[in-house]
Structure formats: C-alpha cells, structure tokens
Design a protein around this motif. Structure first.
Motif, short mmCIF file in Angstrom:
data_model
loop_
_atom_site.label_atom_id
_atom_site.label_comp_id
_atom_site.label_asym_id
_atom_site.label_seq_id
_atom_site.Cartn_x
_atom_site.Cartn_y
_atom_site.Cartn_z
N GLY A 89 -25.72 -19.22 45.26
CA GLY A 89 -25.71 -19.80 46.60
C GLY A 89 -26.23 -18.87 47.67
N VAL A 90 -26.82 -17.72 47.29
CA VAL A 90 -27.35 -16.79 48.27
C VAL A 90 -28.61 -17.36 48.93
CG1 VAL A 90 -28.27 -14.46 48.61
CG2 VAL A 90 -26.40 -14.84 47.00
N LEU A 91 -29.44 -18.04 48.14
CA LEU A 91 -30.66 -18.66 48.64
C LEU A 91 -30.65 -20.14 48.28
CD1 LEU A 91 -33.38 -16.03 47.60
CD2 LEU A 91 -32.50 -16.43 49.89
N PRO A 92 -31.35 -20.98 49.06
CA PRO A 92 -31.50 -22.39 48.67
C PRO A 92 -32.21 -22.48 47.32
CG PRO A 92 -32.19 -22.06 50.95
CD PRO A 92 -31.97 -20.70 50.37
N PRO A 93 -31.88 -23.47 46.50
CA PRO A 93 -32.44 -23.56 45.14
C PRO A 93 -33.96 -23.48 45.07
CG PRO A 93 -30.65 -25.11 45.38
CD PRO A 93 -30.88 -24.52 46.74
N ILE A 94 -34.66 -24.24 45.93
CA ILE A 94 -36.12 -24.26 45.85
C ILE A 94 -36.71 -22.90 46.24
CG2 ILE A 94 -36.35 -25.18 48.20
CD1 ILE A 94 -38.80 -26.73 47.17
N MET A 95 -36.11 -22.25 47.24
CA MET A 95 -36.60 -20.93 47.65
C MET A 95 -36.32 -19.90 46.57
SD MET A 95 -35.52 -18.67 51.00
CE MET A 95 -36.01 -20.02 52.10
N ALA A 96 -35.15 -19.98 45.96
CA ALA A 96 -34.78 -19.03 44.92
C ALA A 96 -35.67 -19.16 43.70
CB ALA A 96 -33.31 -19.24 44.53
N ALA A 97 -35.94 -20.40 43.28
CA ALA A 97 -36.73 -20.62 42.07
C ALA A 97 -38.18 -20.18 42.24
CB ALA A 97 -36.67 -22.09 41.68
N TRP A 98 -38.72 -20.35 43.44
CA TRP A 98 -40.13 -20.03 43.68
C TRP A 98 -40.32 -18.65 44.32
CZ3 TRP A 98 -44.23 -23.00 42.09
CH2 TRP A 98 -43.92 -24.29 41.62
N LEU A 99 -39.25 -17.87 44.40
CA LEU A 99 -39.33 -16.57 45.08
C LEU A 99 -40.37 -15.65 44.44
CD1 LEU A 99 -38.14 -14.64 47.23
CD2 LEU A 99 -36.52 -13.87 45.48
N ARG B 82 -29.73 -27.49 40.47
CA ARG B 82 -30.93 -27.62 41.30
C ARG B 82 -31.84 -26.40 41.14
NH1 ARG B 82 -31.24 -31.83 44.56
NH2 ARG B 82 -29.34 -32.91 45.27
N THR B 83 -31.24 -25.23 41.05
CA THR B 83 -32.03 -24.02 40.83
C THR B 83 -32.74 -24.06 39.48
OG1 THR B 83 -30.45 -22.75 42.17
CG2 THR B 83 -31.94 -21.50 40.76
N VAL B 84 -32.03 -24.52 38.46
CA VAL B 84 -32.63 -24.65 37.14
C VAL B 84 -33.78 -25.66 37.16
CG1 VAL B 84 -32.22 -25.40 34.76
CG2 VAL B 84 -30.56 -23.95 35.91
N TRP B 85 -33.59 -26.77 37.87
CA TRP B 85 -34.62 -27.81 37.95
C TRP B 85 -35.90 -27.25 38.56
CZ3 TRP B 85 -37.82 -30.53 41.14
CH2 TRP B 85 -38.28 -31.78 40.70
N HIS B 86 -35.75 -26.59 39.71
CA HIS B 86 -36.92 -26.00 40.35
C HIS B 86 -37.48 -24.84 39.53
CE1 HIS B 86 -36.85 -28.30 44.07
NE2 HIS B 86 -35.55 -28.12 44.15
N GLY B 87 -36.59 -24.14 38.81
CA GLY B 87 -37.04 -23.03 37.98
C GLY B 87 -37.96 -23.46 36.86
N LYS B 88 -37.74 -24.64 36.31
CA LYS B 88 -38.62 -25.16 35.26
C LYS B 88 -40.03 -25.36 35.80
CE LYS B 88 -34.97 -27.53 32.64
NZ LYS B 88 -35.22 -27.01 31.29
N LEU B 89 -40.13 -25.93 37.00
CA LEU B 89 -41.44 -26.11 37.62
C LEU B 89 -42.08 -24.76 37.96
CD1 LEU B 89 -40.75 -29.05 40.10
CD2 LEU B 89 -41.97 -29.17 37.94
N SER B 90 -41.27 -23.88 38.53
CA SER B 90 -41.78 -22.58 38.94
C SER B 90 -42.32 -21.78 37.76
CB SER B 90 -40.66 -21.79 39.65
OG SER B 90 -41.06 -20.47 39.91
N TYR B 91 -41.58 -21.82 36.63
CA TYR B 91 -42.02 -21.03 35.48
C TYR B 91 -43.34 -21.57 34.92
CZ TYR B 91 -41.69 -18.23 31.25
OH TYR B 91 -41.94 -17.31 30.27
N ALA B 92 -43.49 -22.89 34.90
CA ALA B 92 -44.73 -23.47 34.39
C ALA B 92 -45.91 -23.07 35.28
CB ALA B 92 -44.61 -24.99 34.31
#
Length: 380
Positions: free
Chosen positions: A333-343, A275-285
C-alpha cells in the motif's frame, strides 16, 4: 521494395536475424534453467516414488512457464548480439551511409518489441498459466504430499448485504469456518438488529449454515441458543484464498483475476495486492519494449559485443529488482497498484529514451545546449 504487408527488405532481414538469435538464446536459457531445476528437484521426485512419466510431464509442462519468465531477458540478449554483429560486420556502417538513420532502427525495434510484448502477454496467460498450475500441482500434491486445500485463513471478515461476517479461521477448500461472529443491520445499514455467534459454519453456494448458534437481539436484548441456523450469505471462500496465497493468485489469468478483484471489492476486502499483481502481469510483458531500448542504448556507448552482453545481464537484474521493489510497494500500500507495477519500466525506460533521443535527434541536443547556455547567462 515492400511486400503486400508493407515490410521492407531490411525489415525482413532484421526480423529473420533476430528470430534466429532469439531461438538460439531461448534454447540455451531454457536448457540451463531446466538442468538447474532437474538437479535441484530430481532427488525429491525419486524419494516420492514417482514414475518417469510423471517426472517428464512435470518438466515438459514447466517449459511454457520458463519461456514466459525468460522472454524479456532473451529478447535483450538477442538484440545486443544482433546489433553487435551488424556493427562488427560493417553492415550498420553501410546502412547508415546508405541513408538509414539511427532513428529508423529505434522506431523499427520499438514496434517490433511491442508486437513481441503482446505475444508474450497472451502466451503467458494461456500456456504459461497452464504450465505453472500443473507444475505446482504435481510438486505440492505428488511430491510434497501437501494439498493446496490445506490453506487456513485467519481473521477473515467481509460484508455481504446487511451482514458483516467475521471468522477466526476459514478453510476455503473444506468450505468451513470457525469462530463466527455475524452482525446484521437494517436494509439502510443504520441500525444493528442482531449479533450471531457460532462455533462453526458450513458453506455452500446457497449460504452459510451456522452450528451451535447464540443469537442476541439488540432491540430487546434477548438471547436465544440454537443448534443451527441458515444465513443467506453468498461468499465463496476460494476467492479469498487467492489473496492469501501469493503463488495461487499469480497463477490466475488476467480475466479470472479481474473477476476475483470485483467480487472481493464488493465484499469490502482489500484488493491492493491483487490489483498490483494484475498490473504487474501487463508490466512484465511490456518490459520487452524496455529491453529493446536497453539494447539500442548500449550500442550508443560501446560497439564491443562482449562488454554489451555483460552490461545487458546487469541491466536485466536491475530491471527485475525494480519490478520486485515496485510490486512489494504496491502490495504494502505504499504506492498505488498501477504506479507500483509500472515503476521499473517507467524509470528505466525513461532513462534509455532520453539517451536515445539525445543521440538520434541532433535538434534535441542543440535545444538542450541552448537552454543550458541561456540558463548560465541568466545566472551570470
């Protein structure tokens, strides 16, 4: 005067100028990246005895991956140079004197950056994914003589219907597992019916074939030994390989990654990493939008183009560092995936936005000063 698409003369001029500078920066950045990669890996290709055609194909297919990785930094550098040139040539001063506000530039470049972000996302998920897959395949299979299917998953467990399956070792590419323990429950999952242990399991799309099986019926406590036994457990081990190999899961496009997450979640597996990787792809773009805010913010501090380029490079490393820290926090697991990816985007984008709001909106400055003055009076 506007054309049929609603893009004015100034907008078209800024777009043409930006596209030219991006092309130059992208060519230079890609060339430097490729040269460093060639010097780093060329000896390995020669030692592996690969022909010139395979070597050339490796570096050609890697170009889309390089472009997708460099695009946010390239966009920032192109904007910093563009704004610096506009300021040095007094074009910015003339535009401001002609009634074009700084807020207009902020609005234009944010919209422009959002369009680039969408393009970056689609480019990275198609050509970028293909290039990464092919480059990794050549490197691991042809150069290192190491197949991707050598992966071994230790201590694998999942739930499928009435079964909870544990495997000491699983080999996804070989469709085989060893050290199997299966707990079978009733349909309401209230009572344990039997426990199966097996030395090995052969896996296909229809289920798991257990070999050298010992069955214990928990209702009668009678044990039975069998040479083989079939279980209707339908779990594709290749989906679990995506969890174990960070490089493999990073190669999955968004749609395939979403499907893998759904399957793994249904089986009871931890999908925080994916889930973190999924949101990370959007965040990086969409970090391209943050880069646009960076460029505009630097312009409010200094008109020196060389100093701004240096600060821009520092900001690129800071932004990337925060992206990595956030991704690591999400995977642990320190942060929720969406929060971690968009931090990183959230923090850096907010800081840049506050500065731009302060400069572009005098009313905001007056409001903050009035609030600060009122606060001091109330304290006194």
């Amino acid at each position: 005067m506007r054309n049929i698409f609603g893009v004015g003369v100034l907008s078209r001029y800024l777009i043409r100028q930006n596209l030219y500078l991006m092309a130059v920066c992208l060519a230079v950045g890609t060339g430097i990246y490729l040269l460093s990669d060639i010097f780093d890996r060329l000896d390995d290709f020669f030692q592996a005895g690969l022909g010139a055609e395979t070597i050339l194909f490796y570096f050609v297919v890697k170009i889309p991956l390089i472009v997708s990785q460099l695009m946010p930094a390239i966009f920032l550098l192109a904007m910093v140079i563009q704004l610096g040139v506009l300021t040095r040539s007094r074009e910015m001063l003339a535009l401001r004197a002609g009634g074009v506000s700084f807020a207009w530039f902020i609005r234009f470049f944010i919209i422009y950056a959002m369009i680039w972000s969408v393009g970056q996302l689609f480019f990275s998920q198609f050509l970028g994914v293909f290039g990464e897959y092919e480059a990794n395949r050549i490197w691991k299979e042809d150069v290192r003589k190491k197949q991707l299917d050598e992966l071994t998953i230790n201590k694998l467990w999942f739930r499928d219907g009435p079964f909870i399956v544990l495997a000491e070792k699983a080999h996804p590419a070989k469709s085989m597992a060893s050290g199997i323990t299966v707990y079978e429950f009733t349909t309401d999952s209230q009572d344990l019916i039997r426990i199966l242990t097996a030395k090995k399991a052969l896996i296909d799309d229809h289920g798991w074939g257990l070999l050298d099986v010992h069955e214990l019926d928990t209702r009668t406590f009678i044990g039975v030994n069998r040479l083989s036994q079939f279980l209707s457990v339908r779990q594709n081990l290749k989906a679990y390989a995506a969890v174990e190999l960070k490089g493999d899961k990073a190669q999955l496009p968004l749609l395939e990654l979403s499907k893998a997450i759904e399957k793994l979640e249904e089986s009871g597996s931890n999908v925080e990493i994916l889930r973190t990787v999924w949101h990370g792809k959007l965040s990086y773009a969409f970090s391209i939008v943050v880069m646009a805010l960076f460029a505009l913010t630097l312009m409010t501090f200094s008109e020196n183009i060389y100093a701004n380029i240096g600060f821009a490079l520092i900001l690129v490393f800071v932004q990337y560092g925060m992206h990595v820290v956030g991704a690591t926090a999400g995977e642990k697991g320190v942060l929720p995936p969406i929060m971690a990816a968009w931090l990183g985007n959230a923090i850096m984008g907010s800081l840049a936005s506050l500065r731009l709001t302060w400069v572009a909106l005098p009313g905001f400055q007056a409001m903050v000063r009035a609030w600060g003055g009122g606060l001091r009076l109330s304290r006194s």
